[in-house]
Every structure is written in structure tokens, then in C-alpha cells.
Design a protein around this motif. Structure first.
Motif, mmCIF file in Angstrom:
data_model
loop_
_atom_site.group_PDB
_atom_site.id
_atom_site.type_symbol
_atom_site.label_atom_id
_atom_site.label_comp_id
_atom_site.label_asym_id
_atom_site.label_seq_id
_atom_site.Cartn_x
_atom_site.Cartn_y
_atom_site.Cartn_z
ATOM 1 N N ALA A 1 0.840 -1.206 0.000
ATOM 2 C CA ALA A 1 0.000 0.000 0.000
ATOM 3 C C ALA A 1 0.870 1.250 0.000
ATOM 4 N N TRP A 2 1.948 1.228 0.770
ATOM 5 C CA TRP A 2 2.865 2.376 0.802
ATOM 6 C C TRP A 2 3.506 2.597 -0.563
ATOM 7 N N ILE A 3 3.884 1.513 -1.234
ATOM 8 C CA ILE A 3 4.473 1.636 -2.575
ATOM 9 C C ILE A 3 3.472 2.293 -3.515
ATOM 10 N N LYS A 4 2.256 1.812 -3.486
ATOM 11 C CA LYS A 4 1.208 2.348 -4.365
ATOM 12 C C LYS A 4 0.951 3.834 -4.099
ATOM 13 N N ALA A 5 1.073 4.241 -2.841
ATOM 14 C CA ALA A 5 0.804 5.625 -2.456
ATOM 15 C C ALA A 5 2.025 6.536 -2.584
ATOM 16 N N GLY A 6 3.200 5.986 -2.921
ATOM 17 C CA GLY A 6 4.402 6.805 -3.001
ATOM 18 C C GLY A 6 5.027 7.080 -1.647
ATOM 19 N N ARG A 7 4.625 6.347 -0.634
ATOM 20 C CA ARG A 7 5.177 6.498 0.715
ATOM 21 C C ARG A 7 6.468 5.707 0.857
ATOM 22 N N CYS A 8 6.679 4.808 -0.090
ATOM 23 C CA CYS A 8 7.790 3.868 -0.028
ATOM 24 C C CYS A 8 8.235 3.590 -1.466
ATOM 25 N N ILE A 9 9.533 3.398 -1.686
ATOM 26 C CA ILE A 9 10.052 3.113 -3.024
ATOM 27 C C ILE A 9 10.051 1.611 -3.253
ATOM 28 N N GLY A 10 9.316 1.189 -4.260
ATOM 29 C CA GLY A 10 9.315 -0.210 -4.663
ATOM 30 C C GLY A 10 9.382 -0.285 -6.170
ATOM 31 N N VAL A 11 10.301 -1.079 -6.692
ATOM 32 C CA VAL A 11 10.409 -1.244 -8.143
ATOM 33 C C VAL A 11 9.900 -2.631 -8.509
ATOM 34 N N SER A 12 9.214 -2.696 -9.624
ATOM 35 C CA SER A 12 8.643 -3.967 -10.073
ATOM 36 C C SER A 12 9.741 -4.984 -10.290
ATOM 37 N N ASN A 13 9.559 -6.131 -9.670
ATOM 38 C CA ASN A 13 10.480 -7.233 -9.848
ATOM 39 C C ASN A 13 10.112 -7.942 -11.140
ATOM 40 N N LEU A 14 11.104 -8.404 -11.859
ATOM 41 C CA LEU A 14 10.826 -9.071 -13.130
ATOM 42 C C LEU A 14 10.042 -10.360 -12.925
ATOM 43 N N PRO B 1 14.772 -0.593 -2.063
ATOM 44 C CA PRO B 1 16.085 -0.267 -1.525
ATOM 45 C C PRO B 1 16.004 -0.202 0.001
ATOM 46 N N SER B 2 16.838 -0.979 0.657
ATOM 47 C CA SER B 2 16.782 -1.051 2.120
ATOM 48 C C SER B 2 17.139 0.267 2.784
ATOM 49 N N TRP B 3 17.982 1.070 2.135
ATOM 50 C CA TRP B 3 18.429 2.327 2.733
ATOM 51 C C TRP B 3 17.309 3.339 2.915
ATOM 52 N N GLN B 4 16.192 3.161 2.222
ATOM 53 C CA GLN B 4 15.107 4.136 2.363
ATOM 54 C C GLN B 4 14.505 4.143 3.766
ATOM 55 N N PHE B 5 14.737 3.090 4.530
ATOM 56 C CA PHE B 5 14.181 3.002 5.879
ATOM 57 C C PHE B 5 15.091 3.638 6.934
ATOM 58 N N GLU B 6 16.209 4.185 6.495
ATOM 59 C CA GLU B 6 17.109 4.884 7.416
ATOM 60 C C GLU B 6 16.444 6.176 7.887
ATOM 61 N N PRO B 7 16.696 6.571 9.136
ATOM 62 C CA PRO B 7 16.043 7.772 9.677
ATOM 63 C C PRO B 7 16.307 9.057 8.885
ATOM 64 N N SER B 8 17.435 9.146 8.198
ATOM 65 C CA SER B 8 17.725 10.357 7.416
ATOM 66 C C SER B 8 16.955 10.399 6.097
ATOM 67 N N ILE B 9 16.459 9.253 5.643
ATOM 68 C CA ILE B 9 15.760 9.160 4.351
ATOM 69 C C ILE B 9 14.259 8.969 4.521
ATOM 70 N N TRP B 10 13.859 8.071 5.393
ATOM 71 C CA TRP B 10 12.465 7.654 5.509
ATOM 72 C C TRP B 10 11.470 8.811 5.589
ATOM 73 N N PRO B 11 11.682 9.820 6.428
ATOM 74 C CA PRO B 11 10.681 10.890 6.511
ATOM 75 C C PRO B 11 10.537 11.701 5.217
ATOM 76 N N ALA B 12 11.537 11.642 4.341
ATOM 77 C CA ALA B 12 11.530 12.457 3.124
ATOM 78 C C ALA B 12 10.828 11.794 1.940
ATOM 79 N N ILE C 1 9.129 13.700 -1.255
ATOM 80 C CA ILE C 1 9.831 13.650 -2.545
ATOM 81 C C ILE C 1 8.890 13.106 -3.608
ATOM 82 N N SER C 2 8.173 12.054 -3.283
ATOM 83 C CA SER C 2 7.200 11.474 -4.205
ATOM 84 C C SER C 2 6.157 12.520 -4.614
ATOM 85 N N ALA C 3 5.651 13.259 -3.641
ATOM 86 C CA ALA C 3 4.649 14.291 -3.932
ATOM 87 C C ALA C 3 5.235 15.396 -4.801
#
Length: 156
Positions: free
Chosen positions: A71-84, A91-102, A106-108
Motif C-alpha cells: 500500500a505504501w508503494i502504491k501511495a508513493g510512501r515507499c520506493i518499490g520497483v517492479s520485480n521481473l 532499496p533497504s536504505w530508504q528506511f534509514e532515519p535520514s531518508i524515511w521521513p523524506a 519527494i514522491s509528492a
């Protein structure tokens, strides 16, 4: 009023091209095919990179469920790329405190929830950030407003 005549090889060349019928204005099929194949190869390699995790792993990192991650991926709250194969890789780094709130902002500002576009924005070096990627700039303490301004500019 008369204007001086300007003569240059560039002006002559441009005038000649403008007056000639267009020939070979498209890339040959072989170049197009090679470009598409290199893009597909890049995506395969990026999906398989060590920093990419499954939605199940992301759910564990975020302390939530796979359904919520999707749901977060669909809403742009989380980065998810389609797997083949199926599903998404994140990307695991998106959950880091310096990135996650942004991510959501950024999506918006990019006006997209497309994971590839978000990933490309965050991983592409920018002149405005002294050659750093937005991701690196955030990790190094750059103001989120600066990153959001770049996202807004890229969206237009």
C-alpha cells in the motif's frame, strides 16, 4: 536600417540543413534495440543489487506487514520497483532515519509514485548538490527543503 551580413560556417551549415529534406532522422532499429536491452540489463542488475530487499524483508525492517508495504508503494510512501518475476524489490536504505521521513514528500514533489523514477531521482548526482546524489545529501544532513526544491524542478 540595414544590418551587417553575418557569415559563418555554422550559419551556412545550419541553413543548408534547414533547407534540405530530412533524411535518417530516426535511430536505426539496431541502436534502439541495443538501448532497450541495456536499460533492461541495468534494471535487472539494480533489482539484484545487495541493497534491494523483498516486501517481506521490508515489512520486517519497518515493523509492519507486506500488505502495508505494498500500500505504501502504491501511495508513493515507499520506493518499490517492479520485480521481473513478481512483486517488488525495495532499496533497504530508504528506511534509514535520514531518508524515511523524506520519501513521501519527494514522491509528492516529483508528482509520481513510480519506484524507478523515485530511485533514479535519489541516486542521480546533481550539480545543485555539489555532485552528490539527493540520497547522499540527505544522509549527510542536507536540508530536506533543498531536496524537495530539486524534486519540484525535475517534475516540471
Amino acid at each position: 536600417m540595414t544590418f551587417p551580413q553575418i557569415s559563418s560556417s555554422l550559419a551556412t551549415s545550419n541553413a543548408r540543413v534547414a533547407n534540405e529534406p530530412a533524411t535518417n532522422v530516426y535511430a536505426p532499429a539496431s541502436q534502439t534495440t541495443a538501448l532497450l536491452q541495456s536499460g533492461a540489463q541495468f534494471r535487472r542488475e539494480r533489482i539484484e543489487a545487495a541493497d534491494m530487499i523483498s516486501t517481506d524483508d521490508a515489512a520486517g525492517v519497518a515493523g509492519t506487514t507486506r500488505v502495508t508495504i505494498n500500500a505504501w508503494i502504491k501511495a508513493g510512501r515507499c520506493i518499490g520497483v517492479s520485480n521481473l518475476r513478481r512483486g517488488f524489490r525495495l532499496p533497504s536504505w530508504q528506511f534509514e532515519p535520514s531518508i524515511w521521513p523524506a520519501i513521501k514528500n519527494i514522491s509528492a514533489n516529483l508528482n509520481t509514485n513510480d519506484g524507478w523514477r523515485l530511485l533514479a531521482f535519489l541516486e542521480t548526482p546533481r550539480e545543485a548538490l555539489d555532485g552528490r546524489t539527493p540520497r547522499a545529501a540527505l544522509e549527510q544532513g542536507a536540508a530536506i527543503e533543498r531536496i524537495l526544491a530539486l524534486a519540484t524542478a525535475e517534475a516540471h
